[in-house]
Design a protein around this motif. Structure first.
Motif, PDB file in Angstrom:
ATOM      1  N   LEU A  83       0.829  -1.205   0.000  1.00  0.00           N
ATOM      2  CA  LEU A  83       0.000   0.000   0.000  1.00  0.00           C
ATOM      3  C   LEU A  83       0.866   1.259   0.000  1.00  0.00           C
ATOM      4  CD1 LEU A  83      -2.861  -0.864   2.515  1.00  0.00           C
ATOM      5  CD2 LEU A  83      -3.033  -0.631   0.043  1.00  0.00           C
ATOM      6  N   ALA A  84       1.939   1.239   0.786  1.00  0.00           N
ATOM      7  CA  ALA A  84       2.822   2.398   0.817  1.00  0.00           C
ATOM      8  C   ALA A  84       3.514   2.604  -0.529  1.00  0.00           C
ATOM      9  CB  ALA A  84       3.859   2.223   1.925  1.00  0.00           C
ATOM     10  N   LEU A  85       3.916   1.516  -1.194  1.00  0.00           N
ATOM     11  CA  LEU A  85       4.533   1.627  -2.518  1.00  0.00           C
ATOM     12  C   LEU A  85       3.530   2.148  -3.556  1.00  0.00           C
ATOM     13  CD1 LEU A  85       6.654  -1.646  -2.632  1.00  0.00           C
ATOM     14  CD2 LEU A  85       7.550   0.683  -2.813  1.00  0.00           C
ATOM     15  N   TYR A  86       2.278   1.763  -3.423  1.00  0.00           N
ATOM     16  CA  TYR A  86       1.245   2.231  -4.341  1.00  0.00           C
ATOM     17  C   TYR A  86       1.032   3.736  -4.216  1.00  0.00           C
ATOM     18  CZ  TYR A  86      -3.449   2.807  -6.317  1.00  0.00           C
ATOM     19  OH  TYR A  86      -4.521   3.247  -7.043  1.00  0.00           O
ATOM     20  N   THR A  87       1.177   4.273  -3.000  1.00  0.00           N
ATOM     21  CA  THR A  87       0.936   5.695  -2.767  1.00  0.00           C
ATOM     22  C   THR A  87       2.167   6.549  -3.016  1.00  0.00           C
ATOM     23  OG1 THR A  87      -0.602   4.998  -1.024  1.00  0.00           O
ATOM     24  CG2 THR A  87      -0.046   7.329  -1.102  1.00  0.00           C
ATOM     25  N   PRO A  94      11.430  13.328  -6.585  1.00  0.00           N
ATOM     26  CA  PRO A  94      11.899  12.162  -7.361  1.00  0.00           C
ATOM     27  C   PRO A  94      12.647  11.152  -6.503  1.00  0.00           C
ATOM     28  CG  PRO A  94      12.391  14.215  -8.509  1.00  0.00           C
ATOM     29  CD  PRO A  94      11.925  14.599  -7.142  1.00  0.00           C
ATOM     30  N   LEU A  95      13.327  11.618  -5.463  1.00  0.00           N
ATOM     31  CA  LEU A  95      14.064  10.694  -4.602  1.00  0.00           C
ATOM     32  C   LEU A  95      13.128   9.708  -3.923  1.00  0.00           C
ATOM     33  CD1 LEU A  95      16.812   9.940  -3.398  1.00  0.00           C
ATOM     34  CD2 LEU A  95      16.373  11.571  -1.544  1.00  0.00           C
ATOM     35  N   VAL A  96      11.930  10.166  -3.585  1.00  0.00           N
ATOM     36  CA  VAL A  96      10.946   9.269  -2.967  1.00  0.00           C
ATOM     37  C   VAL A  96      10.323   8.367  -4.022  1.00  0.00           C
ATOM     38  CG1 VAL A  96       8.727   9.182  -1.750  1.00  0.00           C
ATOM     39  CG2 VAL A  96      10.469  10.850  -1.067  1.00  0.00           C
ATOM     40  N   ARG A  97       9.914   8.959  -5.162  1.00  0.00           N
ATOM     41  CA  ARG A  97       9.204   8.201  -6.195  1.00  0.00           C
ATOM     42  C   ARG A  97      10.064   7.079  -6.770  1.00  0.00           C
ATOM     43  NH1 ARG A  97       8.018  13.412  -8.203  1.00  0.00           N
ATOM     44  NH2 ARG A  97       9.291  12.961 -10.048  1.00  0.00           N
ATOM     45  N   HIS A  98      11.359   7.256  -6.826  1.00  0.00           N
ATOM     46  CA  HIS A  98      12.222   6.266  -7.472  1.00  0.00           C
ATOM     47  C   HIS A  98      13.218   5.644  -6.485  1.00  0.00           C
ATOM     48  CE1 HIS A  98      10.570   7.550 -11.281  1.00  0.00           C
ATOM     49  NE2 HIS A  98      10.881   8.807 -10.988  1.00  0.00           N
ATOM     50  N   GLY A  99      14.050   6.472  -5.857  1.00  0.00           N
ATOM     51  CA  GLY A  99      15.100   5.942  -4.991  1.00  0.00           C
ATOM     52  C   GLY A  99      14.563   5.208  -3.790  1.00  0.00           C
ATOM     53  N   LEU A 100      13.661   5.828  -3.035  1.00  0.00           N
ATOM     54  CA  LEU A 100      13.136   5.195  -1.824  1.00  0.00           C
ATOM     55  C   LEU A 100      12.310   3.965  -2.158  1.00  0.00           C
ATOM     56  CD1 LEU A 100      12.886   5.273   1.226  1.00  0.00           C
ATOM     57  CD2 LEU A 100      10.931   6.815   0.984  1.00  0.00           C
ATOM     58  N   CYS A 101      11.525   4.034  -3.245  1.00  0.00           N
ATOM     59  CA  CYS A 101      10.720   2.870  -3.643  1.00  0.00           C
ATOM     60  C   CYS A 101      11.620   1.690  -4.025  1.00  0.00           C
ATOM     61  CB  CYS A 101       9.809   3.233  -4.808  1.00  0.00           C
ATOM     62  SG  CYS A 101       8.455   4.356  -4.356  1.00  0.00           S
ATOM     63  N   ALA A 102      12.686   1.969  -4.751  1.00  0.00           N
ATOM     64  CA  ALA A 102      13.610   0.902  -5.128  1.00  0.00           C
ATOM     65  C   ALA A 102      14.299   0.313  -3.905  1.00  0.00           C
ATOM     66  CB  ALA A 102      14.645   1.442  -6.112  1.00  0.00           C
ATOM     67  N   ALA A 103      14.712   1.163  -2.965  1.00  0.00           N
ATOM     68  CA  ALA A 103      15.380   0.676  -1.761  1.00  0.00           C
ATOM     69  C   ALA A 103      14.435  -0.164  -0.910  1.00  0.00           C
ATOM     70  CB  ALA A 103      15.919   1.861  -0.956  1.00  0.00           C
ATOM     71  N   ALA A 104      13.190   0.292  -0.766  1.00  0.00           N
ATOM     72  CA  ALA A 104      12.214  -0.461   0.023  1.00  0.00           C
ATOM     73  C   ALA A 104      11.928  -1.809  -0.612  1.00  0.00           C
ATOM     74  CB  ALA A 104      10.923   0.349   0.164  1.00  0.00           C
ATOM     75  N   ALA A 127       8.779  -8.846  -7.442  1.00  0.00           N
ATOM     76  CA  ALA A 127       7.834  -8.692  -8.549  1.00  0.00           C
ATOM     77  C   ALA A 127       6.520  -8.084  -8.066  1.00  0.00           C
ATOM     78  CB  ALA A 127       7.586 -10.048  -9.208  1.00  0.00           C
ATOM     79  N   ILE A 128       6.027  -8.548  -6.916  1.00  0.00           N
ATOM     80  CA  ILE A 128       4.765  -8.018  -6.391  1.00  0.00           C
ATOM     81  C   ILE A 128       4.929  -6.546  -5.999  1.00  0.00           C
ATOM     82  CG2 ILE A 128       3.090  -8.221  -4.525  1.00  0.00           C
ATOM     83  CD1 ILE A 128       3.594 -11.229  -4.539  1.00  0.00           C
ATOM     84  N   CYS A 129       6.064  -6.206  -5.392  1.00  0.00           N
ATOM     85  CA  CYS A 129       6.307  -4.809  -5.009  1.00  0.00           C
ATOM     86  C   CYS A 129       6.390  -3.914  -6.248  1.00  0.00           C
ATOM     87  CB  CYS A 129       7.593  -4.706  -4.189  1.00  0.00           C
ATOM     88  SG  CYS A 129       7.475  -5.378  -2.516  1.00  0.00           S
ATOM     89  N   VAL A 130       7.065  -4.406  -7.301  1.00  0.00           N
ATOM     90  CA  VAL A 130       7.176  -3.613  -8.524  1.00  0.00           C
ATOM     91  C   VAL A 130       5.801  -3.401  -9.151  1.00  0.00           C
ATOM     92  CG1 VAL A 130       8.062  -3.623 -10.887  1.00  0.00           C
ATOM     93  CG2 VAL A 130       9.567  -4.226  -8.988  1.00  0.00           C
ATOM     94  N   VAL A 131       4.952  -4.415  -9.134  1.00  0.00           N
ATOM     95  CA  VAL A 131       3.605  -4.270  -9.678  1.00  0.00           C
ATOM     96  C   VAL A 131       2.813  -3.229  -8.895  1.00  0.00           C
ATOM     97  CG1 VAL A 131       1.398  -5.443 -10.005  1.00  0.00           C
ATOM     98  CG2 VAL A 131       3.521  -6.569 -10.689  1.00  0.00           C
ATOM     99  N   ALA A 132       2.920  -3.274  -7.562  1.00  0.00           N
ATOM    100  CA  ALA A 132       2.219  -2.288  -6.739  1.00  0.00           C
ATOM    101  C   ALA A 132       2.702  -0.870  -7.056  1.00  0.00           C
ATOM    102  CB  ALA A 132       2.423  -2.594  -5.256  1.00  0.00           C
ATOM    103  N   GLU A 138       0.820   4.523 -12.564  1.00  0.00           N
ATOM    104  CA  GLU A 138      -0.257   4.677 -13.554  1.00  0.00           C
ATOM    105  C   GLU A 138      -1.413   5.501 -12.989  1.00  0.00           C
ATOM    106  OE1 GLU A 138      -1.940   4.051 -17.353  1.00  0.00           O
ATOM    107  OE2 GLU A 138       0.080   3.847 -16.518  1.00  0.00           O
ATOM    108  N   ARG A 139      -1.744   5.245 -11.728  1.00  0.00           N
ATOM    109  CA  ARG A 139      -2.820   6.016 -11.104  1.00  0.00           C
ATOM    110  C   ARG A 139      -2.452   7.500 -11.033  1.00  0.00           C
ATOM    111  NH1 ARG A 139      -3.365   8.254  -6.242  1.00  0.00           N
ATOM    112  NH2 ARG A 139      -5.466   8.633  -5.421  1.00  0.00           N
ATOM    113  N   GLN A 140      -1.212   7.794 -10.678  1.00  0.00           N
ATOM    114  CA  GLN A 140      -0.792   9.197 -10.584  1.00  0.00           C
ATOM    115  C   GLN A 140      -0.825   9.871 -11.948  1.00  0.00           C
ATOM    116  OE1 GLN A 140      -0.537  10.602  -7.791  1.00  0.00           O
ATOM    117  NE2 GLN A 140       0.140  12.620  -8.489  1.00  0.00           N
ATOM    118  N   ARG A 141      -0.488   9.115 -13.000  1.00  0.00           N
ATOM    119  CA  ARG A 141      -0.540   9.668 -14.347  1.00  0.00           C
ATOM    120  C   ARG A 141      -1.980  10.022 -14.725  1.00  0.00           C
ATOM    121  NH1 ARG A 141      -1.366   8.053 -19.511  1.00  0.00           N
ATOM    122  NH2 ARG A 141      -1.825   5.917 -18.865  1.00  0.00           N
ATOM    123  N   HIS A 142      -2.923   9.138 -14.381  1.00  0.00           N
ATOM    124  CA  HIS A 142      -4.334   9.418 -14.672  1.00  0.00           C
ATOM    125  C   HIS A 142      -4.826  10.634 -13.884  1.00  0.00           C
ATOM    126  CE1 HIS A 142      -5.124   6.151 -17.349  1.00  0.00           C
ATOM    127  NE2 HIS A 142      -4.786   5.222 -16.471  1.00  0.00           N
TER     128      HIS A 142
END
Length: 360
Positions: A83-87, A94-104, A127-132, A138-142
């Protein structure tokens, strides 16, 4: 907006409660005191994930890794971090959107290796984390696309409203001014007028034709058909007003005013002079003082009617109100009110520091 925020908070609380129920059914709550405490620590930040996506992801990921390493891990145990990765993609950083998500994602995947191995543990969890995370992207883009569409729709509505207003204004002014011009032309042609009266009629005709041309030019500018021609020069405006009966004690000289604020200075003087003639009538005396000193331009305009009683204070029209708002945006001020049987307008316009100068 407050109602929408309240609904979102309730939705987040309901989602957190649902995840807590799933963890309880999956056995996470029955892994001893450590499992219970870590499960609560995973769930507690989730209601705040929209407001603080980065901090929530960091906290949930850290407690999830601890939970997976300390207790016998289950796949449901890392559901809160999904859920946290989805949000997280909604964060502006950008550090949160990419760096922190990758580290988590890497940390949670690595924490599953001791119990589940590389394939069933690290690979599946990653794989499940990457999908989330991708779903969140995608949701943020919409959301961004919907916001852009809404902005364009509002701009189009505002443009249509301005266009309708401009057409109504043009039609009204064109109709009324044309009637005045026709009547003035007829009066000039058949009336028994003195030379002074003919000059007044000629001034009225010139002012009416100029008004029509300016309205049409403004309408074309509003439609984007051409670049604006700029406002009439102050000397030209005062000349028209003098022809209509305004008496200037001294002709103001704005040459000492810095170029960046000279048009605004002219607008203030022209508006005050126009109001004076409209409210006091022909024969109105007008005094104008312009002083440039200490990084500001000070304009004082005072009017008085000749052989007429002091008029009632006119209401604040659109011209002065618009100038007052424009000056306030620049850090200046404009005051207007009755003074000595007439009307006074005082404006202060900040400008670049210039040598002190004054004009009567």
């Amino acid at each position: 907006m407050r109602r929408l925020a309240d609904r979102r908070l309730l939705a987040d609380l309901a989602t957190t409660l649902l995840v807590a129920v799933l963890l309880a059914l999956g056995g996470s709550w029955s892994q001893g005191a450590a499992g219970l405490v870590l499960s609560v620590a995973q769930l507690a930040p989730l209601p705040l994930r929209r407001r603080f996506p980065g901090w929530v992801l960091a906290a949930v990921a850290a407690t999830t890794v601890a939970h997976l390493l300390i207790t016998a891990p289950r796949n449901l145990d890392y559901l809160p971090v999904l859920l946290a990765l989805y949000t997280a993609p909604m964060s502006p950083r950008p550090l949160v959107r990419h760096g922190l998500c990758a580290a988590a994602t890497a940390a949670v995947g690595a924490a599953m290796v001791p119990a589940k191995g590389f394939v069933d543990g690290a690979a599946l969890t990653t794989a499940i984390c990457v999908v989330a995370w991708l779903l969140g992207v995608e949701r943020q883009r919409h959301v961004a696309e919907r916001a852009e569409l809404t902005r364009h729709r509002l701009e189009r509505v505002a443009a249509d409203r301005r266009d309708r207003t401009a057409r109504r204004l043009h039609d009204t002014l064109a109709r009324t001014t044309t009637v005045m011009l026709v009547q003035a032309e007829a009066l000039r042609a058949v009336g028994d007028l003195t030379a002074a009266d003919r000059r007044r009629v000629d001034a009225m005709l010139a002012a009416g034709r100029d008004a029509l041309s300016q309205v049409r030019a403004t309408l074309r500018e509003l439609h984007g058909d051409e670049e604006p021609d700029g406002e009439p020069a102050l000397a030209e405006v005062l000349a028209q007003l003098r022809t209509a009966g305004l008496v200037l004690d001294r002709v103001p000289d704005d040459t000492a005013v810095p170029d960046p604020v000279r048009p605004l200075t002219g607008r203030v003087i022209a508006e005050a002079a126009t109001n004076a003639l409209r409210h006091h009538g022909p024969g109105t005396h007008l005094g104008v003082e312009v002083a440039v000193a200490d990084g500001e331009v000070r304009i004082a305009v005072a009017s008085r009617a000749r052989d007429l009683p002091a008029p009632a204070a006119p209401g604040a029209g659109y011209g002065l109100a618009s100038l007052r708002a424009q000056l306030a945006e620049r850090g200046g001020s404009l005051t207007a009110g009755p003074a000595d049987g007439g009307w006074s307008v005082v404006a202060v316009i900040p400008c670049p520091a210039t040598p002190a100068a004054a004009t009567p």
